[in-house]
Scaffold this motif. Structure first.
Motif, mmCIF file in Angstrom:
data_model
loop_
_atom_site.group_PDB
_atom_site.id
_atom_site.type_symbol
_atom_site.label_atom_id
_atom_site.label_comp_id
_atom_site.label_asym_id
_atom_site.label_seq_id
_atom_site.Cartn_x
_atom_site.Cartn_y
_atom_site.Cartn_z
ATOM 1 N N THR A 57 -12.629 82.721 -29.005
ATOM 2 C CA THR A 57 -13.981 82.648 -28.710
ATOM 3 C C THR A 57 -14.289 81.858 -27.474
ATOM 4 O OG1 THR A 57 -15.053 81.370 -30.050
ATOM 5 C CG2 THR A 57 -14.920 83.509 -30.934
ATOM 6 N N TYR A 58 -13.333 80.987 -26.958
ATOM 7 C CA TYR A 58 -13.590 80.168 -26.216
ATOM 8 C C TYR A 58 -12.242 79.300 -25.560
ATOM 9 C CZ TYR A 58 -15.965 76.206 -23.344
ATOM 10 O OH TYR A 58 -16.543 75.256 -22.625
ATOM 11 N N LEU A 59 -11.410 80.160 -24.812
ATOM 12 C CA LEU A 59 -9.896 79.803 -24.484
ATOM 13 C C LEU A 59 -10.086 78.816 -23.368
ATOM 14 C CD1 LEU A 59 -8.441 83.517 -24.335
ATOM 15 C CD2 LEU A 59 -8.061 81.680 -26.052
ATOM 16 N N ASP A 63 -9.610 81.738 -15.343
ATOM 17 C CA ASP A 63 -9.325 83.202 -15.278
ATOM 18 C C ASP A 63 -8.254 83.513 -14.614
ATOM 19 O OD1 ASP A 63 -11.702 83.256 -16.525
ATOM 20 O OD2 ASP A 63 -13.100 83.589 -14.795
ATOM 21 N N GLU A 64 -7.542 84.746 -14.773
ATOM 22 C CA GLU A 64 -6.565 85.142 -14.263
ATOM 23 C C GLU A 64 -5.404 84.312 -14.348
ATOM 24 O OE1 GLU A 64 -7.324 87.116 -10.342
ATOM 25 O OE2 GLU A 64 -9.356 87.549 -11.067
ATOM 26 N N ALA A 65 -5.156 83.688 -15.427
ATOM 27 C CA ALA A 65 -4.030 82.898 -15.487
ATOM 28 C C ALA A 65 -2.863 83.572 -16.118
ATOM 29 C CB ALA A 65 -4.215 81.691 -16.799
ATOM 30 N N ARG A 82 -17.244 91.529 -30.250
ATOM 31 C CA ARG A 82 -17.496 92.214 -29.002
ATOM 32 C C ARG A 82 -17.768 91.575 -27.957
ATOM 33 N NH1 ARG A 82 -17.235 97.941 -30.138
ATOM 34 N NH2 ARG A 82 -17.873 98.404 -32.367
ATOM 35 N N GLN A 83 -18.642 90.743 -28.009
ATOM 36 C CA GLN A 83 -19.080 89.907 -26.706
ATOM 37 C C GLN A 83 -18.027 88.936 -26.514
ATOM 38 O OE1 GLN A 83 -22.354 87.189 -28.117
ATOM 39 N NE2 GLN A 83 -22.331 85.934 -25.962
ATOM 40 N N ASN A 84 -17.246 88.235 -27.408
ATOM 41 C CA ASN A 84 -16.250 87.438 -27.071
ATOM 42 C C ASN A 84 -14.952 88.169 -26.649
ATOM 43 O OD1 ASN A 84 -17.568 85.106 -27.574
ATOM 44 N ND2 ASN A 84 -17.181 85.216 -29.879
ATOM 45 N N SER A 85 -14.610 89.403 -26.630
ATOM 46 C CA SER A 85 -13.787 90.058 -25.954
ATOM 47 C C SER A 85 -13.542 89.864 -24.460
ATOM 48 C CB SER A 85 -13.584 91.415 -26.286
ATOM 49 O OG SER A 85 -14.883 92.230 -26.055
ATOM 50 N N SER A 86 -14.719 89.945 -24.096
ATOM 51 C CA SER A 86 -14.697 89.739 -22.627
ATOM 52 C C SER A 86 -14.347 88.167 -22.083
ATOM 53 C CB SER A 86 -16.083 89.961 -21.837
ATOM 54 O OG SER A 86 -16.942 88.824 -22.508
ATOM 55 N N VAL A 87 -14.521 87.257 -23.074
ATOM 56 C CA VAL A 87 -14.289 85.983 -22.654
ATOM 57 C C VAL A 87 -12.475 85.570 -22.874
ATOM 58 C CG1 VAL A 87 -14.054 83.482 -23.962
ATOM 59 C CG2 VAL A 87 -16.171 85.017 -23.714
ATOM 60 N N ALA A 92 -6.782 86.913 -18.064
ATOM 61 C CA ALA A 92 -5.984 88.192 -17.730
ATOM 62 C C ALA A 92 -6.207 88.423 -16.226
ATOM 63 C CB ALA A 92 -6.162 89.343 -18.341
ATOM 64 N N ALA A 93 -4.998 88.478 -15.536
ATOM 65 C CA ALA A 93 -5.284 89.079 -14.277
ATOM 66 C C ALA A 93 -5.654 90.330 -14.129
ATOM 67 C CB ALA A 93 -3.928 88.683 -13.572
ATOM 68 N N ARG A 94 -6.568 90.523 -12.874
ATOM 69 C CA ARG A 94 -7.094 91.815 -12.707
ATOM 70 C C ARG A 94 -6.334 92.620 -12.189
ATOM 71 N NH1 ARG A 94 -10.624 89.773 -15.824
ATOM 72 N NH2 ARG A 94 -12.204 88.607 -15.025
#
Length: 94
Positions: A57-59, A63-65, A82-87, A92-94
């Motif tokens: 929930t809090y990696l 970003d993009e590592a 659901r909310q934390n899946s975006s976290v 993840a690289a885009r």
């Protein structure tokens, strides 16, 4: 996961002590794994056994590592999954 990714891509798995992690890490040198530890290890660091602690929930990664993120956990047990899946997708690289 391995056949769909480039051998030089970075991979993060939300596990580090399983046979699956050992296989992936042996095939892809840029693989990082972690576990959710309850032994007072600070997030983003390793415990005495060399296991990295992360909270999905809090990696702690920027970003993009990573090019690939894999989790085989039951996320319905994670608060606000659901909310934390975006976290979790931030690293993840885009």
């Amino acid at each position: 996961m391995l056949s769909a990714s480039d051998p030089d891509e970075t991979i993060y798995l939300t596990e580090a002590v399983t046979p699956l992690f050992l296989v992936v890490a042996s095939m892809r040198k840029q693989t990082i794994g972690s576990e959710y530890l309850r032994d007072e290890t600070a997030r983003g660091t390793m415990n005495a056994a060399g296991v990295r602690h992360e909270d999905v929930t809090y990696l702690s990664f920027p970003d993009e590592a990573f090019n690939v993120i894999g989790t085989f956990d039951v996320l319905e047990h994670v608060p606000n999954s659901r909310q934390n899946s975006s976290v979790a997708c931030g690293p993840a690289a885009r």
